[in-house]
Design a protein around this motif. Structure first.
Motif, PDB file in Angstrom:
ATOM      1  N   THR A 182      13.395   3.261   2.926  1.00  0.00           N
ATOM      2  CA  THR A 182      12.122   2.562   3.001  1.00  0.00           C
ATOM      3  C   THR A 182      12.249   1.167   2.400  1.00  0.00           C
ATOM      4  OG1 THR A 182      10.894   4.633   2.862  1.00  0.00           O
ATOM      5  CG2 THR A 182       9.695   2.611   2.343  1.00  0.00           C
ATOM      6  N   PRO A 183      12.036   0.120   3.201  1.00  0.00           N
ATOM      7  CA  PRO A 183      12.155  -1.232   2.659  1.00  0.00           C
ATOM      8  C   PRO A 183      10.948  -1.592   1.796  1.00  0.00           C
ATOM      9  CG  PRO A 183      11.390  -1.346   4.919  1.00  0.00           C
ATOM     10  CD  PRO A 183      11.663   0.120   4.634  1.00  0.00           C
ATOM     11  N   VAL A 184      11.164  -2.441   0.834  1.00  0.00           N
ATOM     12  CA  VAL A 184      10.055  -2.972   0.037  1.00  0.00           C
ATOM     13  C   VAL A 184       9.453  -4.149   0.798  1.00  0.00           C
ATOM     14  CG1 VAL A 184       9.380  -4.054  -2.131  1.00  0.00           C
ATOM     15  CG2 VAL A 184      11.089  -2.220  -2.127  1.00  0.00           C
ATOM     16  N   LEU A 185       8.145  -4.089   1.032  1.00  0.00           N
ATOM     17  CA  LEU A 185       7.445  -5.129   1.788  1.00  0.00           C
ATOM     18  C   LEU A 185       6.382  -5.761   0.896  1.00  0.00           C
ATOM     19  CD1 LEU A 185       6.880  -3.135   5.125  1.00  0.00           C
ATOM     20  CD2 LEU A 185       8.797  -4.648   4.555  1.00  0.00           C
ATOM     21  N   GLU A 186       6.290  -7.078   0.925  1.00  0.00           N
ATOM     22  CA  GLU A 186       5.340  -7.802   0.094  1.00  0.00           C
ATOM     23  C   GLU A 186       4.240  -8.416   0.951  1.00  0.00           C
ATOM     24  OE1 GLU A 186       5.693  -7.880  -3.163  1.00  0.00           O
ATOM     25  OE2 GLU A 186       7.804  -7.342  -3.494  1.00  0.00           O
ATOM     26  N   SER A 187       3.022  -8.427   0.421  1.00  0.00           N
ATOM     27  CA  SER A 187       1.905  -9.136   1.033  1.00  0.00           C
ATOM     28  C   SER A 187       1.163  -9.844  -0.101  1.00  0.00           C
ATOM     29  CB  SER A 187       0.995  -8.164   1.781  1.00  0.00           C
ATOM     30  OG  SER A 187       0.272  -7.348   0.882  1.00  0.00           O
ATOM     31  N   PRO A 188       0.143 -10.647   0.204  1.00  0.00           N
ATOM     32  CA  PRO A 188      -0.503 -11.406  -0.873  1.00  0.00           C
ATOM     33  C   PRO A 188      -0.956 -10.575  -2.063  1.00  0.00           C
ATOM     34  CG  PRO A 188      -1.227 -12.240   1.242  1.00  0.00           C
ATOM     35  CD  PRO A 188      -0.379 -11.032   1.530  1.00  0.00           C
ATOM     36  N   ARG A 189      -1.501  -9.385  -1.811  1.00  0.00           N
ATOM     37  CA  ARG A 189      -2.018  -8.580  -2.918  1.00  0.00           C
ATOM     38  C   ARG A 189      -1.246  -7.299  -3.167  1.00  0.00           C
ATOM     39  NH1 ARG A 189      -8.018  -7.267  -1.565  1.00  0.00           N
ATOM     40  NH2 ARG A 189      -7.083  -6.920   0.487  1.00  0.00           N
ATOM     41  N   LEU A 190      -0.276  -6.990  -2.303  1.00  0.00           N
ATOM     42  CA  LEU A 190       0.352  -5.677  -2.348  1.00  0.00           C
ATOM     43  C   LEU A 190       1.867  -5.753  -2.391  1.00  0.00           C
ATOM     44  CD1 LEU A 190      -1.770  -3.938   0.430  1.00  0.00           C
ATOM     45  CD2 LEU A 190      -2.086  -3.706  -2.039  1.00  0.00           C
ATOM     46  N   ARG A 191       2.429  -4.702  -2.931  1.00  0.00           N
ATOM     47  CA  ARG A 191       3.867  -4.459  -2.844  1.00  0.00           C
ATOM     48  C   ARG A 191       4.015  -3.053  -2.287  1.00  0.00           C
ATOM     49  NH1 ARG A 191       8.175  -2.601  -6.476  1.00  0.00           N
ATOM     50  NH2 ARG A 191      10.091  -3.744  -5.993  1.00  0.00           N
ATOM     51  N   LEU A 192       4.554  -2.949  -1.062  1.00  0.00           N
ATOM     52  CA  LEU A 192       4.747  -1.653  -0.421  1.00  0.00           C
ATOM     53  C   LEU A 192       6.116  -1.136  -0.807  1.00  0.00           C
ATOM     54  CD1 LEU A 192       2.412  -3.033   1.174  1.00  0.00           C
ATOM     55  CD2 LEU A 192       3.204  -1.786   3.181  1.00  0.00           C
ATOM     56  N   ARG A 193       6.154   0.019  -1.453  1.00  0.00           N
ATOM     57  CA  ARG A 193       7.390   0.581  -2.006  1.00  0.00           C
ATOM     58  C   ARG A 193       7.334   2.093  -1.905  1.00  0.00           C
ATOM     59  NH1 ARG A 193       5.468   3.048  -6.370  1.00  0.00           N
ATOM     60  NH2 ARG A 193       3.911   2.072  -7.715  1.00  0.00           N
ATOM     61  N   ALA A 194       8.396   2.753  -2.375  1.00  0.00           N
ATOM     62  CA  ALA A 194       8.412   4.216  -2.404  1.00  0.00           C
ATOM     63  C   ALA A 194       7.556   4.729  -3.560  1.00  0.00           C
ATOM     64  CB  ALA A 194       9.848   4.717  -2.556  1.00  0.00           C
ATOM     65  N   TRP A 195       6.996   5.923  -3.384  1.00  0.00           N
ATOM     66  CA  TRP A 195       6.294   6.592  -4.478  1.00  0.00           C
ATOM     67  C   TRP A 195       7.292   7.052  -5.534  1.00  0.00           C
ATOM     68  CZ3 TRP A 195       1.129   6.790  -5.192  1.00  0.00           C
ATOM     69  CH2 TRP A 195       0.290   6.567  -4.089  1.00  0.00           C
ATOM     70  N   ARG A 196       6.814   7.198  -6.768  1.00  0.00           N
ATOM     71  CA  ARG A 196       7.665   7.644  -7.873  1.00  0.00           C
ATOM     72  C   ARG A 196       7.163   8.972  -8.440  1.00  0.00           C
ATOM     73  NH1 ARG A 196       6.493   2.237  -9.715  1.00  0.00           N
ATOM     74  NH2 ARG A 196       5.169   3.267 -11.277  1.00  0.00           N
ATOM     75  N   GLU A 197       8.054   9.654  -9.142  1.00  0.00           N
ATOM     76  CA  GLU A 197       7.698  10.940  -9.748  1.00  0.00           C
ATOM     77  C   GLU A 197       6.613  10.790 -10.807  1.00  0.00           C
ATOM     78  OE1 GLU A 197       8.583  14.074  -9.311  1.00  0.00           O
ATOM     79  OE2 GLU A 197      10.024  13.781  -7.675  1.00  0.00           O
ATOM     80  N   ASP A 198       6.519   9.622 -11.461  1.00  0.00           N
ATOM     81  CA  ASP A 198       5.515   9.453 -12.505  1.00  0.00           C
ATOM     82  C   ASP A 198       4.123   9.165 -11.938  1.00  0.00           C
ATOM     83  OD1 ASP A 198       5.873   6.877 -11.606  1.00  0.00           O
ATOM     84  OD2 ASP A 198       6.324   6.004 -13.564  1.00  0.00           O
ATOM     85  N   GLU A 199       3.969   9.233 -10.615  1.00  0.00           N
ATOM     86  CA  GLU A 199       2.673   8.997  -9.982  1.00  0.00           C
ATOM     87  C   GLU A 199       2.063  10.277  -9.408  1.00  0.00           C
ATOM     88  OE1 GLU A 199       2.883   4.495  -8.329  1.00  0.00           O
ATOM     89  OE2 GLU A 199       4.446   5.821  -7.523  1.00  0.00           O
ATOM     90  N   ILE A 200       2.560  11.414  -9.861  1.00  0.00           N
ATOM     91  CA  ILE A 200       2.092  12.709  -9.361  1.00  0.00           C
ATOM     92  C   ILE A 200       0.580  12.838  -9.493  1.00  0.00           C
ATOM     93  CG2 ILE A 200       2.113  15.189  -9.824  1.00  0.00           C
ATOM     94  CD1 ILE A 200       4.565  14.353  -8.338  1.00  0.00           C
ATOM     95  N   GLU A 201       0.052  12.558 -10.666  1.00  0.00           N
ATOM     96  CA  GLU A 201      -1.381  12.744 -10.897  1.00  0.00           C
ATOM     97  C   GLU A 201      -2.219  11.826 -10.021  1.00  0.00           C
ATOM     98  OE1 GLU A 201      -2.841  15.092 -12.497  1.00  0.00           O
ATOM     99  OE2 GLU A 201      -0.937  15.966 -13.130  1.00  0.00           O
ATOM    100  N   ARG A 202      -1.756  10.619  -9.828  1.00  0.00           N
ATOM    101  CA  ARG A 202      -2.520   9.677  -8.996  1.00  0.00           C
ATOM    102  C   ARG A 202      -2.531  10.141  -7.536  1.00  0.00           C
ATOM    103  NH1 ARG A 202      -5.327   5.427  -9.915  1.00  0.00           N
ATOM    104  NH2 ARG A 202      -5.603   3.791  -8.345  1.00  0.00           N
ATOM    105  N   ILE A 203      -1.417  10.660  -7.060  1.00  0.00           N
ATOM    106  CA  ILE A 203      -1.362  11.199  -5.700  1.00  0.00           C
ATOM    107  C   ILE A 203      -2.334  12.366  -5.564  1.00  0.00           C
ATOM    108  CG2 ILE A 203       0.105  12.386  -4.018  1.00  0.00           C
ATOM    109  CD1 ILE A 203       2.483  10.822  -5.282  1.00  0.00           C
ATOM    110  N   ALA A 204      -2.325  13.251  -6.555  1.00  0.00           N
ATOM    111  CA  ALA A 204      -3.188  14.433  -6.503  1.00  0.00           C
ATOM    112  C   ALA A 204      -4.658  14.023  -6.441  1.00  0.00           C
ATOM    113  CB  ALA A 204      -2.924  15.322  -7.712  1.00  0.00           C
ATOM    114  N   VAL A 205      -5.048  13.042  -7.234  1.00  0.00           N
ATOM    115  CA  VAL A 205      -6.440  12.588  -7.236  1.00  0.00           C
ATOM    116  C   VAL A 205      -6.797  11.953  -5.889  1.00  0.00           C
ATOM    117  CG1 VAL A 205      -8.036  10.909  -8.224  1.00  0.00           C
ATOM    118  CG2 VAL A 205      -6.594  12.294  -9.728  1.00  0.00           C
ATOM    119  N   ALA A 206      -5.886  11.119  -5.365  1.00  0.00           N
ATOM    120  CA  ALA A 206      -6.163  10.408  -4.113  1.00  0.00           C
ATOM    121  C   ALA A 206      -6.353  11.357  -2.943  1.00  0.00           C
ATOM    122  CB  ALA A 206      -5.036   9.426  -3.812  1.00  0.00           C
ATOM    123  N   ARG A 207      -5.636  12.474  -2.945  1.00  0.00           N
ATOM    124  CA  ARG A 207      -5.685  13.389  -1.801  1.00  0.00           C
ATOM    125  C   ARG A 207      -6.663  14.545  -2.011  1.00  0.00           C
ATOM    126  NH1 ARG A 207      -1.277  12.828   1.902  1.00  0.00           N
ATOM    127  NH2 ARG A 207      -0.992  15.071   2.201  1.00  0.00           N
TER     128      ARG A 207
END
Length: 381
Positions: A182-207
Motif C-alpha cells: 500500500t503506497p503512502v498518498l498525501e493530500s492537503p489535509r490527509l496522509r493515506l497510509r496503512a492501519w497500525r496495531e495501536d489503532e485497534i480501539e479507534r477501528i472498533a469505535v468507527a465500525r
C-alpha cells in the motif's frame, strides 16, 4: 536420482550454497543469538557446523547447505526428504543479509538441486502464521500457497497455526500474483497510509454505529477489539494475495485515523478495472474527508505505472440506493451514475436497490476541488 554423497557447490554468481566450514561457527552463533528463545549456544553451533550437518547429509535425513553471501556465512537452507519422494523446505537467514533477496536466490538454487539432482516430485513449505518474511520468500520463489492449517506444528511448547505451500519441478520460480504494498498518498489535509496495531480501539469505535449496521449488515455489531484485530490480519492476507489495497485516512497534522478506503475487485489483465469501498469515523463526518481521500486514490489509480500508479481504466462504487451520503461522496468525486439494479443490495432489514457509479481514466476531474466538498457525508459504501 540418488542424493550426492557429498555437498555440491551451487551458485548463481551472487549467492553460494556449500558445505559447512569451521569459520561458519561464529556466524551460526550470531544468527541464533538473534532468537534467544531457541537456546542455541556456541557449543551447539560447533556441533551443528562440525558434525550435525554432515551426518544429516550422510543419512539422507536432511540436506543442509550453508548460504554464503559477500564472502561470509549468511544462514542455512535445507531440504528434508520424505518416504514419498518429496521434500520439505527449511531456511533461516542472518539479519545482516536480509532485504537483498538473498534467501530467494538460495531457495531457487536449492529447488533446482532438489528437482534436477535428487529427483524430488514436490517440495513442501510451511511457516507459522505471522511469519511474513518466510511467506515472502515462498511467494517470491513461486510456491503455490495452500490453506492455513490450524495447530499444524509445535513451537515454543504450544501448537501454532501454519501457512502451507508447495511447488513442482516444472513450476516457474517467480511470483504467481502480485503482492500489494500500500503506497503512502498525501493530500492537503490527509496522509493515506496503512492501519497500525495501536489503532485497534479507534477501528472498533468507527465500525460500531447505526449506519454501518444498516448499510453493511455483514459487519459484526458491536465491532469489538477482537474483530478489529482479525480485520487487520485479513487486510495483510488480502494484500499478500494481490487482492486488495487498503488505506487509513490519517489527519496530516495529528496522524489520527479518520476513516478507511479499500480498493478491491482489481482486474489487471487486458482491462484494468477496480472498485472502491469506504467508511469514516464519526469524528470525521461532515468535513469532506472522504471526498478528498477518494480523489487522491483515484489520481494514483489512474496514473501510469511509470509514475507509480496502477494505470487503471475504470473505478466503480456500488452502494444502496437509499445511502444518500455515500452517493453524494461518489458524485462529488467525479463518478457518474451508471445504473440501478433493483432489490440487489442487502440491508439489515430488507433488500434495497443497488446503484453503481463509475469513473473512467478519461473523465475530466471534478469541477470543484475535493477539499471544498464538506457535507454531512462519508457514510459506509
Amino acid at each position: 536420482m540418488p542424493i550426492p554423497a557429498e555437498h555440491p557447490v551451487l551458485t548463481d554468481g551472487v549467492v553460494t550454497l556449500r558445505a559447512p566450514r569451521p569459520d561458519d561457527v561464529q556466524g551460526q552463533v550470531e544468527r541464533h543469538l538473534e532468537d534467544p528463545q531457541r537456546g542455541f549456544g556456541e557449543d551447539d553451533a560447533r556441533r551443528w557446523i562440525g558434525y550435525g550437518i554432515t551426518e544429516a547429509w550422510k543419512t539422507g535425513e536432511r540436506l543442509v547447505f550453508v548460504i554464503e553471501y559477500q564472502g561470509r556465512y549468511a544462514g542455512t537452507a535445507a531440504l528434508k526428504p520424505d518416504s514419498d519422494g518429496n521434500a520439505r523446505l527449511h531456511y533461516g537467514l542472518s539479519s545482516w543479509a536480509r532485504g537483498a533477496g538473498v534467501m530467494s536466490r538460495a531457495v531457487r538454487l536449492l529447488l533446482e538441486f532438489g528437482f534436477t539432482t535428487c529427483g524430488f516430485h514436490v517440495v513442501h513449505w510451511w511457516a507459522r502464521v505471522g511469519n511474513w518474511p518466510s511467506r515472502r520468500v515462498a511467494w517470491a520463489t513461486g510456491f503455490r500457497l495452500g490453506e492455513m492449517i490450524p495447530a499444524l506444528a509445535e513451537e515454543g511448547g504450544r501448537r501454532v497455526d501454519a501457512w502451507t505451500g508447495w511447488i513442482g519441478p516444472t513450476d516457474p520460480r517467480k511470483p504467481r500474483r502480485p503482492w500489494f504494498e500500500t503506497p503512502v498518498l498525501e493530500s492537503p489535509r490527509l496522509r493515506l497510509r496503512a492501519w497500525r496495531e495501536d489503532e485497534i480501539e479507534r477501528i472498533a469505535v468507527a465500525r460500531t454505529n447505526r449506519a454501518t449496521a444498516h448499510f453493511l449488515p455483514f459487519i459484526p455489531q458491536p465491532f469489538t477489539a477482537e474483530d478489529a484485530r482479525f480485520w487487520l490480519k485479513d487486510l495483510a492476507e488480502q494484500a499478500a494475495a494481490g487482492r486488495r489495497f487498503n488505506w487509513c485516512l490519517a489527519d496530516a497534522e495529528t496522524d489520527l485515523g479518520l476513516g478507511n478506503i479499500t480498493l478491491f475487485n482489481i482486474y489487471r489483465d487486458a482491462v484494468r478495472d477496480a472498485e472502491l469501498g469506504y467508511w469514516a469515523h464519526p469524528d470525521a463526518q461532515g468535513r469532506g474527508v472522504m471526498t478528498e481521500a477518494i480523489e487522491r486514490v483515484a489520481r494514483w489509480y489512474f496514473a501510469p505505472e511509470t509514475e507509480g500508479g496502477l494505470a487503471g481504466r475504470k473505478l466503480l462504487i456500488r452502494t444502496a440506493a437509499t445511502n444518500t451520503a455515500a452517493r453524494r461522496v461518489a458524485e462529488k468525486t467525479g463518478f457518474h451514475h451508471a445504473g440501478t439494479e433493483r432489490a440487489a443490495f442487502r440491508l439489515d432489514t430488507h433488500l434495497d436497490d443497488k446503484v453503481t457509479y463509475e469513473r473512467l481514466s478519461s473523465d475530466p476531474l471534478p469541477s470543484r476541488p475535493a477539499k471544498e466538498g464538506a457535507h454531512q457525508n462519508d457514510q459506509p459504501a
